[in-house]
Write a protein that holds these residues in place. Sequence first.
Motif, PDB file in Angstrom:
ATOM      1  N   SER A   2      46.507  39.001  27.300  1.00  0.00           N
ATOM      2  CA  SER A   2      45.836  38.630  27.564  1.00  0.00           C
ATOM      3  C   SER A   2      44.869  40.068  29.189  1.00  0.00           C
ATOM      4  O   SER A   2      45.836  41.221  28.718  1.00  0.00           O
ATOM      5  N   GLU A   3      44.405  39.939  28.585  1.00  0.00           N
ATOM      6  CA  GLU A   3      43.721  40.974  29.502  1.00  0.00           C
ATOM      7  C   GLU A   3      43.265  40.917  30.776  1.00  0.00           C
ATOM      8  O   GLU A   3      43.708  40.172  31.615  1.00  0.00           O
ATOM      9  N   THR A   4      43.346  42.317  32.130  1.00  0.00           N
ATOM     10  CA  THR A   4      44.036  42.574  32.770  1.00  0.00           C
ATOM     11  C   THR A   4      42.926  42.318  34.025  1.00  0.00           C
ATOM     12  O   THR A   4      41.894  43.146  33.675  1.00  0.00           O
ATOM     13  N   LYS A   5      42.500  41.551  34.883  1.00  0.00           N
ATOM     14  CA  LYS A   5      41.349  41.391  36.300  1.00  0.00           C
ATOM     15  C   LYS A   5      41.424  42.541  36.728  1.00  0.00           C
ATOM     16  O   LYS A   5      42.516  43.655  37.038  1.00  0.00           O
ATOM     17  N   ARG A   6      39.966  43.204  36.936  1.00  0.00           N
ATOM     18  CA  ARG A   6      39.693  44.764  36.955  1.00  0.00           C
ATOM     19  C   ARG A   6      38.644  44.287  38.363  1.00  0.00           C
ATOM     20  O   ARG A   6      37.806  43.536  38.242  1.00  0.00           O
ATOM     21  N   TYR A   7      39.063  44.695  39.436  1.00  0.00           N
ATOM     22  CA  TYR A   7      39.096  44.664  40.702  1.00  0.00           C
ATOM     23  C   TYR A   7      38.138  45.827  41.271  1.00  0.00           C
ATOM     24  O   TYR A   7      38.439  46.557  40.861  1.00  0.00           O
ATOM     25  N   ARG A   8      37.165  45.101  42.460  1.00  0.00           N
ATOM     26  CA  ARG A   8      36.627  46.402  42.999  1.00  0.00           C
ATOM     27  C   ARG A   8      36.702  46.523  43.802  1.00  0.00           C
ATOM     28  O   ARG A   8      36.329  45.638  44.858  1.00  0.00           O
ATOM     29  N   ARG A  31      46.256  38.118  45.489  1.00  0.00           N
ATOM     30  CA  ARG A  31      45.785  37.764  46.964  1.00  0.00           C
ATOM     31  C   ARG A  31      44.281  37.671  46.492  1.00  0.00           C
ATOM     32  O   ARG A  31      43.092  39.262  46.439  1.00  0.00           O
ATOM     33  N   ASP A  32      43.003  37.418  45.655  1.00  0.00           N
ATOM     34  CA  ASP A  32      42.317  37.970  45.636  1.00  0.00           C
ATOM     35  C   ASP A  32      40.803  36.593  46.085  1.00  0.00           C
ATOM     36  O   ASP A  32      40.079  36.445  45.263  1.00  0.00           O
ATOM     37  N   LEU A  33      41.725  35.391  46.294  1.00  0.00           N
ATOM     38  CA  LEU A  33      40.692  34.862  47.261  1.00  0.00           C
ATOM     39  C   LEU A  33      39.740  34.915  48.039  1.00  0.00           C
ATOM     40  O   LEU A  33      39.991  36.136  48.971  1.00  0.00           O
ATOM     41  N   ILE A  34      38.489  34.993  47.672  1.00  0.00           N
ATOM     42  CA  ILE A  34      37.578  35.662  48.272  1.00  0.00           C
ATOM     43  C   ILE A  34      36.826  33.867  49.198  1.00  0.00           C
ATOM     44  O   ILE A  34      36.359  33.307  48.880  1.00  0.00           O
ATOM     45  N   TYR A  35      37.364  33.340  50.677  1.00  0.00           N
ATOM     46  CA  TYR A  35      37.898  32.251  51.023  1.00  0.00           C
ATOM     47  C   TYR A  35      37.007  32.116  51.981  1.00  0.00           C
ATOM     48  O   TYR A  35      36.580  32.343  52.963  1.00  0.00           O
ATOM     49  N   THR A  53      33.164  41.808  43.826  1.00  0.00           N
ATOM     50  CA  THR A  53      34.652  42.562  43.514  1.00  0.00           C
ATOM     51  C   THR A  53      35.459  42.006  42.208  1.00  0.00           C
ATOM     52  O   THR A  53      36.242  42.683  42.233  1.00  0.00           O
ATOM     53  N   GLY A  54      34.574  40.806  41.913  1.00  0.00           N
ATOM     54  CA  GLY A  54      35.455  40.762  40.878  1.00  0.00           C
ATOM     55  C   GLY A  54      36.957  39.626  42.043  1.00  0.00           C
ATOM     56  O   GLY A  54      37.490  38.378  40.723  1.00  0.00           O
ATOM     57  N   GLY A  55      36.458  39.675  42.832  1.00  0.00           N
ATOM     58  CA  GLY A  55      37.576  37.843  43.261  1.00  0.00           C
ATOM     59  C   GLY A  55      36.997  36.250  42.680  1.00  0.00           C
ATOM     60  O   GLY A  55      36.058  36.769  42.713  1.00  0.00           O
ATOM     61  N   THR A  56      38.250  35.642  43.309  1.00  0.00           N
ATOM     62  CA  THR A  56      37.767  34.514  42.842  1.00  0.00           C
ATOM     63  C   THR A  56      37.221  33.544  45.148  1.00  0.00           C
ATOM     64  O   THR A  56      38.075  33.620  45.309  1.00  0.00           O
ATOM     65  N   PRO A  57      35.587  33.011  44.180  1.00  0.00           N
ATOM     66  CA  PRO A  57      35.248  32.572  44.959  1.00  0.00           C
ATOM     67  C   PRO A  57      36.114  31.148  45.102  1.00  0.00           C
ATOM     68  O   PRO A  57      36.303  30.334  44.996  1.00  0.00           O
ATOM     69  N   PHE A  58      36.179  30.833  46.775  1.00  0.00           N
ATOM     70  CA  PHE A  58      37.666  29.777  47.608  1.00  0.00           C
ATOM     71  C   PHE A  58      36.717  28.900  48.431  1.00  0.00           C
ATOM     72  O   PHE A  58      36.044  29.484  49.933  1.00  0.00           O
TER      73      PHE A  58
END
Length: 128
Positions: A2-8, A31-35, A53-58
Amino acid sequence: MSETKRYRKVKIVAGRGGWGGPLVIEPKPGRDLIYSVTGGGIHPVAAKIAELTGGTPFDGFKSKADFSQIAVAVIDCGGTARVGVYPMKKVPTVDIHPTRPSGPLMRFITPDLFVSGVKEENIQVVEG
């Protein structure tokens, strides 16, 4: 494998007439939700933060997540209700309206947790 997700990291500054910040947001695993709590799906400001950022839109109106999973909350509150809820839970908060601390939760609305009047141009990648 598995590839580790990279955040900025991004830096978010107050927009015209806004208050607070700047906030530096860096999602982390778990803790990657862009809420986005703006009532119309993923707001363009939340989409820009997620993209950079590479975060997850939510979409916080369609579904709920634990406060501990939220990297940043994007709100559209011009009043006193939602403005303080996320800062009270220590969640960095971006308001698209140029609001200032007010209401019953104003003691939680501090420049290190809250920035307002934010537009897409107020978000920049932090290098390094």
